[in-house]
Design an enzyme around this catalytic site. Structure first.
Site, PDB file in Angstrom:
ATOM      1  N   LYS A  10    -103.997  63.952 -15.207  1.00  0.00           N
ATOM      2  CA  LYS A  10    -102.834  64.533 -14.481  1.00  0.00           C
ATOM      3  C   LYS A  10    -103.058  64.578 -13.062  1.00  0.00           C
ATOM      4  O   LYS A  10    -104.380  64.118 -12.275  1.00  0.00           O
ATOM      5  CB  LYS A  10    -102.730  66.039 -14.868  1.00  0.00           C
ATOM      6  CG  LYS A  10    -103.935  66.959 -14.297  1.00  0.00           C
ATOM      7  CD  LYS A  10    -103.782  67.402 -12.896  1.00  0.00           C
ATOM      8  CE  LYS A  10    -104.988  67.653 -11.967  1.00  0.00           C
ATOM      9  NZ  LYS A  10    -106.288  67.797 -12.134  1.00  0.00           N
ATOM     10  N   GLY A 142    -110.747  64.865  -9.934  1.00  0.00           N
ATOM     11  CA  GLY A 142    -109.511  65.461  -9.687  1.00  0.00           C
ATOM     12  C   GLY A 142    -108.476  65.049 -10.526  1.00  0.00           C
ATOM     13  O   GLY A 142    -107.321  65.522 -10.322  1.00  0.00           O
ATOM     14  N   LEU A 143    -108.742  64.214 -11.520  1.00  0.00           N
ATOM     15  CA  LEU A 143    -107.710  63.723 -12.609  1.00  0.00           C
ATOM     16  C   LEU A 143    -107.412  64.413 -13.750  1.00  0.00           C
ATOM     17  O   LEU A 143    -106.779  63.800 -14.827  1.00  0.00           O
ATOM     18  CB  LEU A 143    -107.740  62.278 -12.556  1.00  0.00           C
ATOM     19  CG  LEU A 143    -107.596  61.023 -11.359  1.00  0.00           C
ATOM     20  CD1 LEU A 143    -107.438  59.841 -12.004  1.00  0.00           C
ATOM     21  CD2 LEU A 143    -106.295  61.530 -10.593  1.00  0.00           C
ATOM     22  N   ASP A 204    -104.087  72.510 -15.386  1.00  0.00           N
ATOM     23  CA  ASP A 204    -104.702  71.257 -15.891  1.00  0.00           C
ATOM     24  C   ASP A 204    -104.464  71.317 -17.540  1.00  0.00           C
ATOM     25  O   ASP A 204    -103.786  70.018 -17.671  1.00  0.00           O
ATOM     26  CB  ASP A 204    -106.017  71.004 -15.455  1.00  0.00           C
ATOM     27  CG  ASP A 204    -106.499  70.652 -14.287  1.00  0.00           C
ATOM     28  OD1 ASP A 204    -105.422  70.819 -13.244  1.00  0.00           O
ATOM     29  OD2 ASP A 204    -107.495  70.222 -13.938  1.00  0.00           O
TER      30      ASP A 204
HETATM   31  O1  PMV Z   1    -109.888  68.802  -9.676  1.00  0.00           O
HETATM   32  P1  PMV Z   1    -109.557  69.199 -11.109  1.00  0.00           P
HETATM   33  O2  PMV Z   1    -108.885  68.283 -11.822  1.00  0.00           O
HETATM   34  O3  PMV Z   1    -110.441  69.993 -11.765  1.00  0.00           O
HETATM   35  O4  PMV Z   1    -108.324  70.257 -10.540  1.00  0.00           O
HETATM   36  C1  PMV Z   1    -108.538  71.700 -10.275  1.00  0.00           C
HETATM   37  C2  PMV Z   1    -107.035  72.207  -9.669  1.00  0.00           C
HETATM   38  C3  PMV Z   1    -107.546  73.530  -9.007  1.00  0.00           C
HETATM   39  O5  PMV Z   1    -106.302  73.987  -8.740  1.00  0.00           O
HETATM   40  C4  PMV Z   1    -108.147  73.406  -7.738  1.00  0.00           C
HETATM   41  C5  PMV Z   1    -108.210  74.355  -9.830  1.00  0.00           C
HETATM   42  C6  PMV Z   1    -107.181  75.305 -11.005  1.00  0.00           C
HETATM   43  O6  PMV Z   1    -107.640  75.591 -12.111  1.00  0.00           O
HETATM   44  O7  PMV Z   1    -105.882  75.191 -10.862  1.00  0.00           O
END
Ligand code: PMV
Length: 378
Positions: A10, A142-143, A204
């Protein structure tokens, strides 16, 4: 017997971090997937182990099922049950993980293996099996790679644990889960995410389960009907970071400066709401698309500014912003920040030559760029 499931990664278009504190966020699935296959040995195989093969990393872990039973006696694997988080069970999982030889300094891997053991044994007991995981997603950038793993694993476990699961085929030949099955998969995957991230918002696993584009606020999901194309350039800064510690850092700042941080979270909430309205509102002509894209670009810039105030930007992210702003393009981090991936809006009328130039410049900084399809199936 073998089952195979997949779940997408995502991007978060607006609202990361603030969503953990109750603000709205907007996220979309991308057409990069994590695949989990589960194979069960026949009695002739005489295999009494639970195995986890992380193919892309060339790593394999195994536990004799007798050992799992001895360590985690209370986990029976009630088909269809939702695993509940118990400290005793977590201690047992930690001791099973500790016995494996894991490359040093790899907390992400340890928590991923723990989530696997937790979901597998909670849902399916201690039956022997081999799980093979492959992924098109860069890890920890971050994906949503961890959520895609938890969702794909949960979907594979669900199709095994219940005879009543009704499956349809989509045009690509994948079976599609029904509404109640998706709800269960999402709940299971959220439990896995808690093990990996500590205090996730649930955005996520929700977008990975349902796909397309969603607005998410305090655990509530709203599907977004996209009335315009949204094309993003995804730049992976390749700077590693840890979601759990970045989320903890923002919470710490919120405790230190509650009034200022609540104002920031409220501003992010407004940005996410406006963004989802723009994407959903009808379009009459190209001019409207251009106007909408300008608004989206501004909202992304504002959100990035607020993320910077939360303390989750990074010099690598600032480099991407500087580079793309030379071409009048708007950029924000996506996911937890601190490195990882960055989004740049590519307006419909932007020429391919400009995109090539931007990409070449970003690549020369050592970054990796991709244009992923947005809003794919969950
Ligand atoms: O970086 P990722 O894919 O783990 O995204 C985390 C998103 C956050 O908002 C930072 C944490 C969450 O649980 O919503």
């Amino acid at each position: 017997m073998e089952v195979r499931a997949r779940a997408p990664g995502k991007i978060i278009l607006a609202g990361e971090h603030a969503v953990v504190h109750g603000s709205a966020a907007v996220a979309a699935a991308i057409d990069l997937y994590t695949y989990v296959s589960l194979r069960f040995p026949t009695p002739e195989d005489n295999d009494e182990e639970l195995k986890l093969h992380l193919k892309d990393m060339g790593l394999e872990f195994s536990w004799p099922v007798g050992k799992i039973k001895e360590t985690m006696p209370e986990l029976g694997g009630v088909p269809g049950s939702i695993p509940s988080y118990s400290l005793e069970a977590m201690k047992a999982i930690a001791s099973l993980v500790e016995e494996q030889s894991i490359p040093e300094d790899n907390t992400g891997l340890i928590s991923g293996i723990s989530a696997f053991l937790w979901l597998y044994t909670s849902i399916h007991g201690n039956k022997p099996a081999k799980a093979v995981v492959t992924s098109e997603l860069p890890l920890g950038s971050g994906l949503g790679s961890s959520a895609a793993f938890c969702v794909a694993l949960s979907a594979a476990l669900l199709s095994l644990s219940s005879d009543s699961v009704k499956l349809d085929f989509n045009h690509q030949g994948w079976q599609v889960l029904g509404k109640s099955e998706l709800e269960l998969v999402n709940k299971w995957a959220f439990e896995g995410e808690k093990i990996i991230h500590g205090k996730p918002s649930g955005i996520d696993n929700t977008v990975s389960t349902y796909g397309n584009m969603i607005k998410f606020k305090s655990g509530e999901l709203t599907h977004i009907k996209t009335n315009m194309p949204v094309k993003m350039l995804i730049t992976n800064t390749k700077v590693g970071r840890n979601t759990k510690s970045l989320v903890a850092g923002v919470s710490k700042r919120a405790l230190k400066h509650p009034i200022a941080m609540v104002s920031i979270f409220n501003a992010v909430d407004s940005i996410s709401n406006e963004l989802s309205e723009i994407i959903q509102s009808p379009i009459s002509d190209d001019l409207v698309i251009t106007e909408k894209e300008e608004k989206i670009a501004e909202l992304m810039e504002m959100n990035q500014g607020l993320l910077q105030s939360m303390g989750v930007s990074h010099t690598s992210i600032e480099t991407v912003i500087r580079t793309t702003s030379k071409y009048k393009l708007s950029t924000k981090l996506t996911g937890a920040g601190g490195g990882g991936c960055v989004l740049t809006l590519l307006p419909t009328l932007l020429s391919g030559t400009v995109v090539d130039k931007v990409v070449a410049e970003l690549v020369s900084c050592g970054f990796h760029c991709l244009v992923a399809g947005i809003g794919g199936r969950g």
